[in-house]
Each structure stands twice: as structure tokens, then as C-alpha cells.
Design a protein around this motif. Structure first.
Motif, PDB file in Angstrom:
ATOM      1  N   GLY A 110     -69.125 -29.580   0.439  1.00  0.00           N
ATOM      2  CA  GLY A 110     -68.760 -29.635  -0.862  1.00  0.00           C
ATOM      3  C   GLY A 110     -68.217 -31.213  -0.795  1.00  0.00           C
ATOM      4  N   ASP A 111     -68.345 -32.304   0.206  1.00  0.00           N
ATOM      5  CA  ASP A 111     -68.331 -33.620  -0.284  1.00  0.00           C
ATOM      6  C   ASP A 111     -68.329 -34.116   1.008  1.00  0.00           C
ATOM      7  OD1 ASP A 111     -65.895 -33.555   2.586  1.00  0.00           O
ATOM      8  OD2 ASP A 111     -64.364 -32.388   1.316  1.00  0.00           O
ATOM      9  N   THR A 112     -69.123 -34.126   1.253  1.00  0.00           N
ATOM     10  CA  THR A 112     -69.952 -34.953   2.227  1.00  0.00           C
ATOM     11  C   THR A 112     -71.454 -35.178   2.780  1.00  0.00           C
ATOM     12  OG1 THR A 112     -68.354 -34.751   4.011  1.00  0.00           O
ATOM     13  CG2 THR A 112     -70.340 -35.692   4.691  1.00  0.00           C
ATOM     14  N   ILE A 113     -72.001 -35.804   1.769  1.00  0.00           N
ATOM     15  CA  ILE A 113     -74.553 -35.968   1.803  1.00  0.00           C
ATOM     16  C   ILE A 113     -74.436 -36.920   3.200  1.00  0.00           C
ATOM     17  CG2 ILE A 113     -74.472 -35.205  -0.206  1.00  0.00           C
ATOM     18  CD1 ILE A 113     -74.361 -38.123  -1.140  1.00  0.00           C
ATOM     19  N   VAL A 114     -75.461 -37.096   3.389  1.00  0.00           N
ATOM     20  CA  VAL A 114     -76.797 -37.218   4.237  1.00  0.00           C
ATOM     21  C   VAL A 114     -77.809 -37.756   3.397  1.00  0.00           C
ATOM     22  CG1 VAL A 114     -77.546 -38.037   6.333  1.00  0.00           C
ATOM     23  CG2 VAL A 114     -75.785 -36.048   6.500  1.00  0.00           C
ATOM     24  N   LEU A 115     -77.923 -39.656   3.367  1.00  0.00           N
ATOM     25  CA  LEU A 115     -78.714 -39.722   3.051  1.00  0.00           C
ATOM     26  C   LEU A 115     -80.209 -39.858   3.428  1.00  0.00           C
ATOM     27  CD1 LEU A 115     -76.754 -43.141   1.018  1.00  0.00           C
ATOM     28  CD2 LEU A 115     -77.816 -40.740   0.126  1.00  0.00           C
ATOM     29  N   GLU A 116     -81.500 -39.777   2.974  1.00  0.00           N
ATOM     30  CA  GLU A 116     -82.526 -40.158   3.382  1.00  0.00           C
ATOM     31  C   GLU A 116     -83.084 -41.552   4.818  1.00  0.00           C
ATOM     32  OE1 GLU A 116     -86.104 -39.883   1.055  1.00  0.00           O
ATOM     33  OE2 GLU A 116     -86.182 -38.508   0.380  1.00  0.00           O
ATOM     34  N   SER A 117     -82.188 -42.714   4.224  1.00  0.00           N
ATOM     35  CA  SER A 117     -81.719 -43.245   5.417  1.00  0.00           C
ATOM     36  C   SER A 117     -80.872 -43.065   6.538  1.00  0.00           C
ATOM     37  CB  SER A 117     -81.464 -44.196   4.736  1.00  0.00           C
ATOM     38  OG  SER A 117     -80.004 -44.363   4.121  1.00  0.00           O
ATOM     39  N   GLY A 118     -80.527 -42.242   6.278  1.00  0.00           N
ATOM     40  CA  GLY A 118     -79.513 -41.569   6.898  1.00  0.00           C
ATOM     41  C   GLY A 118     -77.901 -41.669   7.765  1.00  0.00           C
ATOM     42  N   GLU A 119     -78.065 -42.252   6.692  1.00  0.00           N
ATOM     43  CA  GLU A 119     -76.677 -42.385   6.232  1.00  0.00           C
ATOM     44  C   GLU A 119     -75.031 -41.427   5.467  1.00  0.00           C
ATOM     45  OE1 GLU A 119     -77.776 -44.774   4.866  1.00  0.00           O
ATOM     46  OE2 GLU A 119     -77.718 -47.298   5.045  1.00  0.00           O
ATOM     47  N   LYS A 120     -74.372 -41.438   6.125  1.00  0.00           N
ATOM     48  CA  LYS A 120     -73.525 -40.353   6.184  1.00  0.00           C
ATOM     49  C   LYS A 120     -72.798 -40.317   5.042  1.00  0.00           C
ATOM     50  CE  LYS A 120     -73.549 -36.585   9.765  1.00  0.00           C
ATOM     51  NZ  LYS A 120     -72.960 -36.112  10.958  1.00  0.00           N
ATOM     52  N   VAL A 121     -72.180 -40.106   3.445  1.00  0.00           N
ATOM     53  CA  VAL A 121     -71.305 -40.421   2.470  1.00  0.00           C
ATOM     54  C   VAL A 121     -70.635 -39.245   1.755  1.00  0.00           C
ATOM     55  CG1 VAL A 121     -71.445 -41.089   0.501  1.00  0.00           C
ATOM     56  CG2 VAL A 121     -73.780 -41.889   1.544  1.00  0.00           C
ATOM     57  N   THR A 159     -62.889 -30.964  -0.594  1.00  0.00           N
ATOM     58  CA  THR A 159     -63.298 -29.319  -0.318  1.00  0.00           C
ATOM     59  C   THR A 159     -62.965 -27.999   0.391  1.00  0.00           C
ATOM     60  OG1 THR A 159     -65.957 -29.873   0.192  1.00  0.00           O
ATOM     61  CG2 THR A 159     -65.451 -30.419  -1.792  1.00  0.00           C
ATOM     62  N   PRO A 160     -62.841 -27.487   0.404  1.00  0.00           N
ATOM     63  CA  PRO A 160     -62.956 -26.729   1.042  1.00  0.00           C
ATOM     64  C   PRO A 160     -63.642 -26.693   2.774  1.00  0.00           C
ATOM     65  CG  PRO A 160     -62.503 -25.277  -1.072  1.00  0.00           C
ATOM     66  CD  PRO A 160     -62.801 -26.310  -0.955  1.00  0.00           C
ATOM     67  N   GLU A 161     -63.579 -26.210   4.307  1.00  0.00           N
ATOM     68  CA  GLU A 161     -63.880 -26.834   4.695  1.00  0.00           C
ATOM     69  C   GLU A 161     -65.280 -25.104   5.424  1.00  0.00           C
ATOM     70  OE1 GLU A 161     -64.119 -29.260   6.584  1.00  0.00           O
ATOM     71  OE2 GLU A 161     -61.968 -30.425   5.525  1.00  0.00           O
ATOM     72  N   ILE A 162     -66.233 -25.729   5.810  1.00  0.00           N
ATOM     73  CA  ILE A 162     -66.734 -24.972   6.430  1.00  0.00           C
ATOM     74  C   ILE A 162     -67.673 -25.434   7.534  1.00  0.00           C
ATOM     75  CG2 ILE A 162     -67.146 -23.851   3.864  1.00  0.00           C
ATOM     76  CD1 ILE A 162     -70.216 -25.327   3.798  1.00  0.00           C
ATOM     77  N   THR A 163     -67.405 -26.406   8.213  1.00  0.00           N
ATOM     78  CA  THR A 163     -68.121 -26.870   9.523  1.00  0.00           C
ATOM     79  C   THR A 163     -67.167 -26.356  10.601  1.00  0.00           C
ATOM     80  OG1 THR A 163     -67.211 -28.901   8.982  1.00  0.00           O
ATOM     81  CG2 THR A 163     -69.616 -28.526   7.851  1.00  0.00           C
ATOM     82  N   ASN A 164     -67.812 -26.677  11.221  1.00  0.00           N
ATOM     83  CA  ASN A 164     -66.881 -26.225  13.156  1.00  0.00           C
ATOM     84  C   ASN A 164     -66.639 -24.813  13.351  1.00  0.00           C
ATOM     85  OD1 ASN A 164     -67.985 -28.791  13.828  1.00  0.00           O
ATOM     86  ND2 ASN A 164     -66.434 -30.009  12.776  1.00  0.00           N
ATOM     87  N   GLY A 165     -67.094 -24.483  12.899  1.00  0.00           N
ATOM     88  CA  GLY A 165     -66.926 -23.037  12.271  1.00  0.00           C
ATOM     89  C   GLY A 165     -65.689 -22.328  11.940  1.00  0.00           C
ATOM     90  N   LYS A 166     -65.161 -23.501  10.339  1.00  0.00           N
ATOM     91  CA  LYS A 166     -63.845 -22.594   9.554  1.00  0.00           C
ATOM     92  C   LYS A 166     -65.127 -22.132   8.082  1.00  0.00           C
ATOM     93  CE  LYS A 166     -61.007 -26.570  11.186  1.00  0.00           C
ATOM     94  NZ  LYS A 166     -59.909 -27.208  10.393  1.00  0.00           N
ATOM     95  N   ARG A 167     -64.329 -21.022   8.042  1.00  0.00           N
ATOM     96  CA  ARG A 167     -64.804 -21.286   6.859  1.00  0.00           C
ATOM     97  C   ARG A 167     -63.729 -20.612   5.253  1.00  0.00           C
ATOM     98  NH1 ARG A 167     -69.479 -22.562   7.918  1.00  0.00           N
ATOM     99  NH2 ARG A 167     -71.248 -21.562   8.597  1.00  0.00           N
ATOM    100  N   GLU A 168     -63.438 -22.185   5.257  1.00  0.00           N
ATOM    101  CA  GLU A 168     -61.933 -21.756   4.173  1.00  0.00           C
ATOM    102  C   GLU A 168     -62.401 -21.126   2.732  1.00  0.00           C
ATOM    103  OE1 GLU A 168     -59.414 -25.276   6.340  1.00  0.00           O
ATOM    104  OE2 GLU A 168     -60.326 -25.758   3.849  1.00  0.00           O
TER     105      GLU A 168
END
Length: 165
Positions: A43-54, A61-70
Motif C-alpha cells: 500500500g505504501d511502496t512502489i517500483v518505477l520502470e527505472s528500478g527505483e523503489k519509492v 499501510t498494513p503489512e503484507i510482505t515478508n509473510g505478514k497479512r495484516e
């Protein structure tokens, strides 16, 4: 949710992107000022076509990565993707350019509005205020969060008081 540690990489305001969206340069001292979203991580992190993470400023936002499902995490990711995936966005930086994980820290303007404030106003996220970034907008974001909470919008109606006091 957990508190994120942010780095101290500075971003001089004069070199940052033009907040009015005028003749902003394609690049600032922090990074690109425009880009196309290739991937939505959550919910709060994206990746641009140029490769940068934003990582979105003032938003958690609630976590859904690294095995979490808040609670409401998948909904926050899907809302984010609806607004930004495949879209050309404009990035506006604040004092610190990046966090401890190397992600750019920015406000993100999509064709349908600024996603940072939309996530808070519609109840998909909590305010994450880590100065010095966001000092000029924190009260605005807190007011949006109070309204969303009062209206039981999004996660406020589904998950309870997830953001704390």
C-alpha cells in the motif's frame, strides 16, 4: 504495523521537484521527479520502470510482505495499484531523500490525485510522521486520519484502532 527507520540522506529543497508541477526538471538531487510505476509492492511502496523503489511520505499501510497479512493490507495494496500501476507519476521530495533501505521518500502525484493523501483520507493507511520529513504537512494528514477514523472509513471500520493513539 511497525516503525520504519529512515536514513539521513539529505535532499536540498531548492533542488527538489517543483510542487506546482510546472517546469520541474526530470531529475532532482534526490532522484527522478517523474516516472512510470512498474510494480506495486504494497500500500505504501512502489517500483518505477527505472528500478527505483519509492516509499510514500507520511503514510503507513498494513503489512503484507515478508509473510505478514495484516488487516486491510491487501485492500491498501489494491487501492494503491488502481491509482498508480502503469501510470506516469510525479514525485516531490522533502528534507531526507531516502530511508535506511535505500527507498526514495516522496509524495506521489498520480493522474487522479496525490496517492499519499488519498490513502489516509479514504482509510487505507495511518499517518507515519518521522521528522524532519513531513513537518509542513503532518497536521493536514492527521486531520484527514481523524475524519477517516470518525467515519469508520476503510481499515477504521474493519480493523479497529490500528494506528494507536
Amino acid at each position: 504495523m511497525h516503525l520504519l527507520a529512515f536514513g539521513t540522506a539529505g535532499c536540498d529543497r531548492p533542488g527538489a521537484s517543483d510542487p506546482d508541477g510546472g517546469d520541474a526538471p526530470e531529475e532532482s538531487v534526490c532522484g527522478p521527479t517523474v516516472g512510470t510505476v512498474a510494480k506495486v509492492i504494497d500500500g505504501d511502496t512502489i517500483v518505477l520502470e527505472s528500478g527505483e523503489k519509492v516509499r510514500y511520505l507520511l503514510v503507513d499501510t498494513p503489512e503484507i510482505t515478508n509473510g505478514k497479512r495484516e488487516c486491510f493490507g491487501l485492500e491498501a495494496r489494491d487501492f494503491n495499484a488502481e491509482y498508480v500501476l502503469g501510470q506516469e507519476i510525479r514525485l516531490t521530495y522533502d528534507v531526507e531523500c531516502a530511508d535506511a533501505y535505500g527507498r526514495l521518500l516522496a509524495y506521489v502525484d498520480a493522474p487522479d490525485g496525490e496517492i499519499n493523501s488519498l490513502l489516509i483520507a479514504r482509510g487505507y493507511a495511518c499517518v507515519l510522521d518521522i521528522p524532519p520529513n513531513g513537518e509542513d504537512r503532518a497536521s493536514e494528514f492527521m486531520a484527514m486520519q481523524r475524519t477517516a477514523k470518525d467515519q469508520k472509513a476503510g481499515l477504521w471500520g474493519m480493523c479497529g484502532d490500528v494506528c494507536g493513539p
